[in-house]
Design a protein around this motif. Structure first.
Motif, PDB file in Angstrom:
ATOM      1  N   SER A 130     -18.932  20.236 -53.815  1.00 39.26           N
ATOM      2  CA  SER A 130     -20.036  19.574 -53.126  1.00 39.26           C
ATOM      3  C   SER A 130     -19.769  18.081 -52.961  1.00 39.26           C
ATOM      4  CB  SER A 130     -21.352  19.803 -53.875  1.00 39.26           C
ATOM      5  OG  SER A 130     -21.321  19.215 -55.157  1.00 39.26           O
ATOM      6  N   ARG A 131     -19.149  17.480 -53.960  1.00 38.31           N
ATOM      7  CA  ARG A 131     -18.822  16.055 -53.863  1.00 38.31           C
ATOM      8  C   ARG A 131     -17.713  15.816 -52.837  1.00 38.31           C
ATOM      9  NH1 ARG A 131     -21.030  12.893 -57.923  1.00 38.31           N
ATOM     10  NH2 ARG A 131     -19.390  11.335 -57.710  1.00 38.31           N
ATOM     11  N   ASP A 132     -16.737  16.703 -52.813  1.00 43.07           N
ATOM     12  CA  ASP A 132     -15.670  16.588 -51.809  1.00 43.07           C
ATOM     13  C   ASP A 132     -16.235  16.734 -50.400  1.00 43.07           C
ATOM     14  OD1 ASP A 132     -13.773  16.228 -53.771  1.00 43.07           O
ATOM     15  OD2 ASP A 132     -13.030  18.289 -53.715  1.00 43.07           O
ATOM     16  N   GLU A 133     -17.190  17.656 -50.245  1.00 40.49           N
ATOM     17  CA  GLU A 133     -17.798  17.855 -48.933  1.00 40.49           C
ATOM     18  C   GLU A 133     -18.550  16.609 -48.488  1.00 40.49           C
ATOM     19  OE1 GLU A 133     -21.235  20.685 -47.005  1.00 40.49           O
ATOM     20  OE2 GLU A 133     -19.782  21.632 -48.348  1.00 40.49           O
ATOM     21  N   TYR A 134     -19.265  15.974 -49.403  1.00 40.12           N
ATOM     22  CA  TYR A 134     -19.959  14.730 -49.067  1.00 40.12           C
ATOM     23  C   TYR A 134     -18.962  13.686 -48.568  1.00 40.12           C
ATOM     24  CZ  TYR A 134     -23.023  10.666 -49.469  1.00 40.12           C
ATOM     25  OH  TYR A 134     -23.755   9.528 -49.190  1.00 40.12           O
ATOM     26  N   ASP A 135     -17.845  13.554 -49.274  1.00 39.03           N
ATOM     27  CA  ASP A 135     -16.832  12.565 -48.883  1.00 39.03           C
ATOM     28  C   ASP A 135     -16.285  12.863 -47.494  1.00 39.03           C
ATOM     29  OD1 ASP A 135     -17.102  11.194 -51.237  1.00 39.03           O
ATOM     30  OD2 ASP A 135     -15.376  12.121 -52.220  1.00 39.03           O
ATOM     31  N   VAL A 136     -15.982  14.116 -47.226  1.00 37.30           N
ATOM     32  CA  VAL A 136     -15.431  14.490 -45.919  1.00 37.30           C
ATOM     33  C   VAL A 136     -16.443  14.208 -44.810  1.00 37.30           C
ATOM     34  CG1 VAL A 136     -14.724  16.448 -44.486  1.00 37.30           C
ATOM     35  CG2 VAL A 136     -13.829  16.210 -46.800  1.00 37.30           C
ATOM     36  N   LEU A 137     -17.696  14.546 -45.054  1.00 39.21           N
ATOM     37  CA  LEU A 137     -18.716  14.403 -44.010  1.00 39.21           C
ATOM     38  C   LEU A 137     -19.098  12.955 -43.748  1.00 39.21           C
ATOM     39  CD1 LEU A 137     -21.103  17.346 -44.980  1.00 39.21           C
ATOM     40  CD2 LEU A 137     -19.669  17.205 -42.933  1.00 39.21           C
ATOM     41  N   PHE A 138     -19.238  12.149 -44.806  1.00 42.87           N
ATOM     42  CA  PHE A 138     -19.875  10.846 -44.651  1.00 42.87           C
ATOM     43  C   PHE A 138     -19.002   9.634 -45.011  1.00 42.87           C
ATOM     44  CE2 PHE A 138     -23.342  13.827 -45.998  1.00 42.87           C
ATOM     45  CZ  PHE A 138     -23.850  14.034 -44.715  1.00 42.87           C
ATOM     46  N   ILE A 139     -17.871   9.857 -45.658  1.00 35.72           N
ATOM     47  CA  ILE A 139     -17.040   8.725 -46.075  1.00 35.72           C
ATOM     48  C   ILE A 139     -15.666   8.811 -45.423  1.00 35.72           C
ATOM     49  CG2 ILE A 139     -16.013   7.512 -48.038  1.00 35.72           C
ATOM     50  CD1 ILE A 139     -18.322   8.582 -49.755  1.00 35.72           C
ATOM     51  N   GLY A 140     -14.881   9.816 -45.781  1.00 34.45           N
ATOM     52  CA  GLY A 140     -13.577  10.026 -45.169  1.00 34.45           C
ATOM     53  C   GLY A 140     -12.613   8.892 -45.430  1.00 34.45           C
ATOM     54  N   LEU A 141     -11.500   8.927 -44.731  1.00 34.87           N
ATOM     55  CA  LEU A 141     -10.517   7.852 -44.791  1.00 34.87           C
ATOM     56  C   LEU A 141     -10.857   6.849 -43.699  1.00 34.87           C
ATOM     57  CD1 LEU A 141      -7.242   9.917 -45.361  1.00 34.87           C
ATOM     58  CD2 LEU A 141      -8.547   8.599 -47.044  1.00 34.87           C
ATOM     59  N   GLY A 142     -11.667   5.889 -44.033  1.00 31.38           N
ATOM     60  CA  GLY A 142     -12.139   4.917 -43.047  1.00 31.38           C
ATOM     61  C   GLY A 142     -13.502   5.284 -42.513  1.00 31.38           C
ATOM     62  N   ARG A 143     -13.714   6.571 -42.176  1.00 30.57           N
ATOM     63  CA  ARG A 143     -15.010   7.021 -41.685  1.00 30.57           C
ATOM     64  C   ARG A 143     -15.082   8.529 -41.791  1.00 30.57           C
ATOM     65  NH1 ARG A 143     -16.444   5.472 -35.701  1.00 30.57           N
ATOM     66  NH2 ARG A 143     -15.628   7.533 -35.221  1.00 30.57           N
ATOM     67  N   GLY A 144     -16.236   9.051 -42.144  1.00 27.36           N
ATOM     68  CA  GLY A 144     -16.406  10.484 -42.252  1.00 27.36           C
ATOM     69  C   GLY A 144     -16.595  11.140 -40.891  1.00 27.36           C
ATOM     70  N   ILE A 145     -16.764  12.453 -40.917  1.00 24.17           N
ATOM     71  CA  ILE A 145     -16.993  13.190 -39.676  1.00 24.17           C
ATOM     72  C   ILE A 145     -18.272  12.707 -38.993  1.00 24.17           C
ATOM     73  CG2 ILE A 145     -17.469  15.477 -38.721  1.00 24.17           C
ATOM     74  CD1 ILE A 145     -15.765  16.645 -40.983  1.00 24.17           C
ATOM     75  N   LEU A 146     -19.301  12.432 -39.790  1.00 22.63           N
ATOM     76  CA  LEU A 146     -20.567  11.935 -39.268  1.00 22.63           C
ATOM     77  C   LEU A 146     -20.803  10.510 -39.761  1.00 22.63           C
ATOM     78  CD1 LEU A 146     -22.812  15.073 -39.917  1.00 22.63           C
ATOM     79  CD2 LEU A 146     -21.698  14.412 -37.778  1.00 22.63           C
ATOM     80  N   THR A 147     -21.404   9.700 -38.910  1.00 19.14           N
ATOM     81  CA  THR A 147     -21.714   8.311 -39.265  1.00 19.14           C
ATOM     82  C   THR A 147     -23.230   8.176 -39.322  1.00 19.14           C
ATOM     83  OG1 THR A 147     -19.721   7.593 -38.103  1.00 19.14           O
ATOM     84  CG2 THR A 147     -21.331   5.891 -38.655  1.00 19.14           C
TER      85      THR A 147
END
Length: 260
Positions: A130-147
């Motif tokens: 669940s924490r990894d999913e949050y990172d992918v969606l909202f943080i990412g490398l520079g920016r997540g999938i959603l802003t």
């Protein structure tokens, strides 16, 4: 004038036991807003089943401002959902939050079903996932999938006029960003917190429906329905898919109620 909200808590949600207290200083507000589910609040719910019910009679909400101690059941339910969304979107889930989510149940309404789906997702998703999913969606490398910022959704860029307008409207309401918060105030979680605070009076006096509607129309309803729809449809969202559905449905309920 009065507004009819088609939301009624048939049995007052147990989750309100924790939600209607202010936790440690954190987030947005003057005084600084709550930290959703502080340790002491979590202790209050240990072993309790959390029930959300959205079926029942219509509830009449007066436009007169009311004190935080006299928030009625329908408004308390609204506050609870806003705070739930704020916590889920503010930062990655932790073990206590997942534990609480697994205890939630909803009724047979569409929104109640989404609450039940979130509870099921919490029970089936590990903490790390669940924490990894949050990172992918909202943080990412520079920016997540959603802003998840109003300026970005409305203009395609950060720190644009929508943020300036929000700050202008926050000031007379006694709301300010905490010094330890780095994100701009138009983050979706911050706006969910602000709406909850306007309803229950966390930032001073509870605000009238007229003030709530104005703030919602200018800063929440203008873009968060699109954000929640995107979150619900995102292929990378598993744990957060029901969060998107809850947000989409609840924003539609709020918009419909304010227009009546």
């Amino acid at each position: 004038m009065q507004l009819i909200f088609q939301l009624m808590s048939v049995s007052v949600p147990r989750i309100a036991i924790a939600m209607n207290r202010k936790g440690p200083a954190c987030g947005f507000g003057r005084p600084k807003a709550w930290l959703f589910f502080s340790k002491s609040e979590l202790d209050c719910f240990e072993g309790r089943k959390v029930v959300f019910s959205f079926l029942g009679r219509s509830h009449v909400l007066n436009q007169q401002a009311i004190s935080i101690d006299s928030v009625d059941e329908a408004d308390q339910l609204r506050v609870n959902i806003y705070k739930l969304l704020a916590r889920l979107l503010r930062e990655p889930p932790d073990a206590p939050l997942l534990s609480i989510l697994t205890q939630m149940t909803g009724d047979d309404s569409e929104l109640g079903q989404a609450i039940s789906d979130l509870s099921k997702a919490a029970s089936e998703t590990g903490l790390a996932a669940s924490r990894d999913e949050y990172d992918v969606l909202f943080i990412g490398l520079g920016r997540g999938i959603l802003t998840p910022f109003g300026s970005y959704y409305l203009t395609g860029f950060m720190h644009e006029k929508p943020l300036a307008r929000l700050r202008d409207d926050m000031r007379p309401l006694g709301i300010a960003r905490s010094d330890d918060v780095k994100d701009p105030e138009d983050h979706v979680a911050a706006l969910m917190e602000m709406m909850a605070g306007l309803i229950e009076g966390s930032f001073g006096a509870a605000q009238s429906v007229t003030v709530q509607k104005s703030f919602f129309d200018r800063h929440v309803g203008s873009w968060t329905p699109h954000f929640f729809k995107d979150l619900e449809a995102c292929p990378s969202a598993r744990f957060f898919r029901p969060v998107g559905r809850i947000g989409r449905l609840f924003m539609a309920i709020e918009q419909g109620a304010f227009e009546m």
